[in-house]
Scaffold this motif. Structure first.
Motif, PDB file in Angstrom:
ATOM      1  N   THR A  27      24.308 -32.756 -21.208  1.00 16.69           N
ATOM      2  CA  THR A  27      25.082 -33.837 -21.804  1.00 16.69           C
ATOM      3  C   THR A  27      26.041 -33.300 -22.858  1.00 16.69           C
ATOM      4  OG1 THR A  27      23.294 -35.406 -21.411  1.00 16.69           O
ATOM      5  CG2 THR A  27      24.967 -36.040 -23.010  1.00 16.69           C
ATOM      6  N   ARG A  84      24.585 -33.624 -29.811  1.00 20.48           N
ATOM      7  CA  ARG A  84      25.454 -33.000 -28.837  1.00 20.48           C
ATOM      8  C   ARG A  84      26.621 -32.323 -29.541  1.00 20.48           C
ATOM      9  NH1 ARG A  84      24.637 -38.010 -27.521  1.00 20.48           N
ATOM     10  NH2 ARG A  84      26.803 -38.659 -27.728  1.00 20.48           N
ATOM     11  N   GLN A 123      24.874 -37.054 -32.452  1.00 19.57           N
ATOM     12  CA  GLN A 123      23.635 -37.453 -31.793  1.00 19.57           C
ATOM     13  C   GLN A 123      23.008 -36.281 -31.030  1.00 19.57           C
ATOM     14  OE1 GLN A 123      24.857 -40.817 -29.430  1.00 19.57           O
ATOM     15  NE2 GLN A 123      25.118 -42.143 -31.201  1.00 19.57           N
ATOM     16  N   ASP A 182      31.973 -39.829 -25.297  1.00 20.20           N
ATOM     17  CA  ASP A 182      30.918 -39.103 -26.013  1.00 20.20           C
ATOM     18  C   ASP A 182      29.664 -38.893 -25.173  1.00 20.20           C
ATOM     19  OD1 ASP A 182      30.018 -41.755 -26.049  1.00 20.20           O
ATOM     20  OD2 ASP A 182      28.980 -41.496 -27.954  1.00 20.20           O
ATOM     21  N   HIS A 183      29.589 -39.462 -23.982  1.00 22.43           N
ATOM     22  CA  HIS A 183      28.443 -39.253 -23.089  1.00 22.43           C
ATOM     23  C   HIS A 183      28.953 -38.841 -21.718  1.00 22.43           C
ATOM     24  CE1 HIS A 183      26.183 -41.475 -26.153  1.00 22.43           C
ATOM     25  NE2 HIS A 183      25.074 -41.099 -25.555  1.00 22.43           N
ATOM     26  N   HIS A 215      27.701 -36.507 -18.697  1.00 25.55           N
ATOM     27  CA  HIS A 215      26.473 -35.857 -18.251  1.00 25.55           C
ATOM     28  C   HIS A 215      26.748 -35.062 -16.972  1.00 25.55           C
ATOM     29  CE1 HIS A 215      24.649 -38.837 -20.962  1.00 25.55           C
ATOM     30  NE2 HIS A 215      25.332 -39.746 -20.294  1.00 25.55           N
ATOM     31  N   GLU A 229      20.346 -32.325 -16.076  1.00 29.62           N
ATOM     32  CA  GLU A 229      21.459 -33.023 -16.706  1.00 29.62           C
ATOM     33  C   GLU A 229      21.809 -32.370 -18.034  1.00 29.62           C
ATOM     34  OE1 GLU A 229      22.166 -37.499 -16.408  1.00 29.62           O
ATOM     35  OE2 GLU A 229      21.349 -37.267 -18.428  1.00 29.62           O
ATOM     36  N   THR A 272      28.588 -46.280 -22.898  1.00 29.46           N
ATOM     37  CA  THR A 272      28.905 -45.972 -24.289  1.00 29.46           C
ATOM     38  C   THR A 272      30.116 -46.784 -24.743  1.00 29.46           C
ATOM     39  OG1 THR A 272      29.600 -44.231 -25.817  1.00 29.46           O
ATOM     40  CG2 THR A 272      30.329 -44.018 -23.539  1.00 29.46           C
ATOM     41  N   GLY A 283      27.000 -47.184 -16.869  1.00 28.31           N
ATOM     42  CA  GLY A 283      27.521 -45.867 -16.557  1.00 28.31           C
ATOM     43  C   GLY A 283      28.099 -45.786 -15.153  1.00 28.31           C
ATOM     44  N   ASN A 287      29.520 -34.039 -25.584  1.00 24.91           N
ATOM     45  CA  ASN A 287      30.232 -34.963 -26.462  1.00 24.91           C
ATOM     46  C   ASN A 287      31.702 -34.554 -26.504  1.00 24.91           C
ATOM     47  OD1 ASN A 287      31.379 -36.172 -28.849  1.00 24.91           O
ATOM     48  ND2 ASN A 287      30.438 -34.566 -30.098  1.00 24.91           N
TER      49      ASN A 287
END
Length: 309
Positions: A94, A106, A104, A77-78, A80, A92, A184, A270, A96
């Protein structure tokens, strides 16, 4: 088709003229018996159904509480993307690729299978190779969605008397842009067991350290997790998930009593993938009939690590 031969057959629906299906399923069969299905849904491709050797389905495709929990799937879901802008700089963007709706802030992207190939691999085994595009949502200057990443996914299947051994290798390539993933808990390898197998319905979940229940396993650095439960007619079945330790130095799980197993290499920290490089994540899933003793699960995990060394 011989008893030991595998075939990957597309399911076709006899629909009225002018109607069409929004999803596609190809079923892997061995000697006529269904082993698993490769499904292309509206948002992603995933494995469903997933059967034991006795023919019991052990996953849930799209449960009411989390319709984006698609049985046996890969997602994040993250993600980037580092998009080039003026003066050699980047911004960046982002995306999902986990929830089917805006999450959130996205909008949802899609995982689209653009190619798949089946090949035999030794007695009682086969290999499926998929190429999957990770495309972002429709947006300004990207009417088909930006190509955020390309995944080469290999699924190897070995049939044993009371279990199916499934090896998954996901190679997520940065083709057009550098990208980062996480941190995440909504990533990377995911499995949702059938409702009948949840703890409330008589199922059990445990890890290699003897911890039980979703709260006991979540956040732990378990080497493996095993879910067992009823599948109907007085029968039980289970699934064990092994993330390969070479790919999971930052190992942490999200597991629930209501049927979720999620594990990935960037839950806590990350990771960056530069253009021309790839993230590699490997997993083994054991799908079995009956119950499997802790000692056998542990032995199978050690064998997996030995094979991949």
């Amino acid at each position: 088709m011989g008893q030991q031969e595998f075939a990957l057959l597309e399911e076709r629906l006899d629909l009225p003229k002018g109607a069409w299906a929004r999803a596609l399923r190809k079923t892997l069969r061995r000697g006529g018996q269904a082993v698993l299905g490769l499904t292309q849904g509206r948002q992603r491709c995933y494995v469903y159904p997933l059967y034991t050797p006795a023919g019991f389905a052990v996953t849930s495709e799209s449960p009411a509480d989390h319709p984006h929990h698609n049985s046996f799937w890969i997602a994040a879901d993250h993600l980037h993307c580092r998009m080039p802008v003026a003066d050699g700089k980047w911004e960046e963007y982002t995306y999902n690729f986990y929830v089917d709706e805006t999450f959130q802030g996205r909008a949802p992207g899609r995982l689209i299978e653009i190619d798949s190939r089946l090949a035999a691999e030794g007695p009682g085994g086969c290999r499926i190779e998929q190429e999957i595009e990770w495309r972002g949502p429709v947006e300004w200057a990207a009417p088909a969605g930006r190509l955020a990443a390309v995944e080469q996914r290999t699924i190897r299947l070995s049939v044993e008397e009371r279990c199916h051994v499934i090896d998954v290798e996901s190679r997520l390539e940065a083709r057009e842009f550098d990208f980062s993933l996480g941190p995440t808990r909504h990533a990377y390898f995911n499995l949702r067991v059938a409702d009948s197998m949840t703890v409330a319905n008589g199922g059990t979940v445990r890890d290699d350290q003897g911890r039980t229940g979703g709260s006991g396993v979540t956040g732990a650095d378990a080497k493996w997790v095993c879910y067992e439960g009823p599948v109907g007619g007085g029968h039980r079945a289970g699934v064990a998930v092994f993330p390969h330790p070479t790919d999971h130095a930052d190992l942490s799980w999200f597991v629930t009593d209501w049927g979720v197993i999620t594990v990935g290499p960037f839950r806590l920290k990350g990771t960056v993938v530069l253009r021309g490089e790839a993230l590699i994540a490997r997993y083994r899933v054991i799908v079995f009939d009956g119950e499997m003793k802790v000692e056998e699960v542990a032995g199978r995990f050690l064998q997996y690590v030995k094979e991949g060394a």
